[in-house]
Design a protein around this motif. Structure first.
Motif, mmCIF file in Angstrom:
data_model
loop_
_atom_site.group_PDB
_atom_site.id
_atom_site.type_symbol
_atom_site.label_atom_id
_atom_site.label_comp_id
_atom_site.label_asym_id
_atom_site.label_seq_id
_atom_site.Cartn_x
_atom_site.Cartn_y
_atom_site.Cartn_z
ATOM 1 N N ASN A 7 0.847 -1.189 0.000
ATOM 2 C CA ASN A 7 0.000 0.000 0.000
ATOM 3 C C ASN A 7 0.878 1.233 0.000
ATOM 4 N N ALA A 8 0.277 2.352 -0.341
ATOM 5 C CA ALA A 8 0.991 3.628 -0.288
ATOM 6 C C ALA A 8 -0.030 4.752 -0.307
ATOM 7 N N SER A 9 0.334 5.861 0.332
ATOM 8 C CA SER A 9 -0.514 7.051 0.293
ATOM 9 C C SER A 9 0.351 8.289 0.477
ATOM 10 N N ILE A 10 -0.124 9.380 -0.116
ATOM 11 C CA ILE A 10 0.561 10.663 0.009
ATOM 12 C C ILE A 10 0.090 11.314 1.302
ATOM 13 N N LYS A 11 1.032 11.761 2.105
ATOM 14 C CA LYS A 11 0.729 12.418 3.378
ATOM 15 C C LYS A 11 1.148 13.881 3.310
ATOM 16 N N ASN A 12 0.263 14.759 3.738
ATOM 17 C CA ASN A 12 0.537 16.204 3.770
ATOM 18 C C ASN A 12 0.972 16.742 2.411
ATOM 19 N N SER A 13 0.492 16.135 1.340
ATOM 20 C CA SER A 13 0.769 16.541 -0.040
ATOM 21 C C SER A 13 2.248 16.475 -0.408
ATOM 22 N N LEU A 14 3.077 15.892 0.434
ATOM 23 C CA LEU A 14 4.508 15.963 0.190
ATOM 24 C C LEU A 14 5.271 14.674 0.474
ATOM 25 N N PHE A 15 4.811 13.884 1.439
ATOM 26 C CA PHE A 15 5.555 12.706 1.875
ATOM 27 C C PHE A 15 4.800 11.434 1.538
ATOM 28 N N LEU A 16 5.460 10.310 1.672
ATOM 29 C CA LEU A 16 4.854 9.033 1.331
ATOM 30 C C LEU A 16 4.796 8.122 2.542
ATOM 31 N N PRO A 32 4.174 -2.865 7.764
ATOM 32 C CA PRO A 32 2.830 -2.425 7.381
ATOM 33 C C PRO A 32 2.667 -0.917 7.234
ATOM 34 N N SER A 33 3.504 -0.127 7.920
ATOM 35 C CA SER A 33 3.338 1.318 7.843
ATOM 36 C C SER A 33 4.663 2.022 8.111
ATOM 37 N N THR A 34 5.206 2.599 7.063
ATOM 38 C CA THR A 34 6.445 3.360 7.143
ATOM 39 C C THR A 34 6.197 4.700 6.470
ATOM 40 N N THR A 35 6.688 5.771 7.055
ATOM 41 C CA THR A 35 6.524 7.087 6.456
ATOM 42 C C THR A 35 7.889 7.671 6.143
ATOM 43 N N THR A 92 -9.184 13.609 -6.346
ATOM 44 C CA THR A 92 -7.778 13.468 -6.001
ATOM 45 C C THR A 92 -7.550 12.060 -5.472
ATOM 46 N N VAL A 93 -6.580 11.369 -6.041
ATOM 47 C CA VAL A 93 -6.197 10.054 -5.538
ATOM 48 C C VAL A 93 -4.992 10.248 -4.637
ATOM 49 N N ILE A 94 -5.101 9.720 -3.409
ATOM 50 C CA ILE A 94 -3.994 9.872 -2.470
ATOM 51 C C ILE A 94 -3.415 8.545 -2.021
ATOM 52 N N GLY A 95 -4.027 7.423 -2.428
ATOM 53 C CA GLY A 95 -3.484 6.158 -1.968
ATOM 54 C C GLY A 95 -4.098 4.949 -2.636
ATOM 55 N N PHE A 96 -3.515 3.799 -2.326
ATOM 56 C CA PHE A 96 -4.027 2.524 -2.805
ATOM 57 C C PHE A 96 -3.612 1.438 -1.829
#
Length: 187
Positions: A7-16, A32-35, A92-96
């Motif tokens: 999975n992945a998502s854009i956080k704060n319009s700048l980070f992943l 499961p969750s790394t930023t 707007t798509v921010i993740g999957f």
């Protein structure tokens, strides 16, 4: 080392923010969750954009013909969902998130309402073998996105040059200010 993006998502319009499994030999390590703390590259941002027509179509917000046209526009590099005439400008798509064994996808995004507020939407889980008219295009878009996420994990980031230029301009202004102060002190 073998990595499987989950999975992945854009956080704060700048980070992943992303999740993945990696394998060393026969041992699986789950993350499961790394930023990431580095800005995402434009190629990664565009890979998220490529899911926009699919997102809107799966949520029954646009017609099949609009989806097809938008997918073709993106392939030709003329996809601009922010233009006033584009029917996808509100989405707007921010993740999957991929399903187990990567057999399908859920797309995460939002729709900007006329009031200016946004509503968050997750598409229903779509299996690759479902009767979806753009399945090959969707699979290709998800594969591109997974490869860009992998590149991010491997160190592909937004160029830092722009940030350095900002500091160079500030430094030049400070030097000019100090030079002006020296001239005034000599008088």
């Amino acid at each position: 080392m073998n990595i499987t993006i989950k999975n992945a998502s854009i956080k704060n319009s700048l980070f992943l923010k992303y999740g993945y499994d990696h394998f060393v030999g026969s041992t699986k390590y789950s993350h499961p969750s790394t930023t990431g703390d580095a800005p995402i590259h434009d190629d990664l941002r565009e890979a998220f954009l490529a899911l926009t027509p699919h997102f809107a179509y799966i949520c029954e917000e646009i017609s099949e013909s609009v989806c097809r046209e938008s997918i073709n526009d993106f392939k030709q590099g003329v996809f601009h969902p922010t233009e006033e005439t584009d029917p996808l400008r509100k989405y707007t798509v921010i993740g999957f998130t991929l399903g187990k064994e990567s057999e399908g996808v859920t797309i995460i995004g939002s729709k900007r309402l006329d009031s200016g507020k946004s509503i968050n939407i997750n598409t229903p889980f779509l299996k690759w073998d479902d009767d979806y008219p753009f399945d090959s295009e969707l699979i290709a878009a998800v594969d591109l996105l997974k490869s860009e996420v992998y590149e991010y994990i491997e160190g592909k980031r937004a160029p830092a040059q722009n940030q350095l230029d900002m500091f160079e301009d500030q430094e030049e202004e400070e030097q000019e200010a100090f030079a002006g102060a020296d001239v005034e002190n000599e008088m």
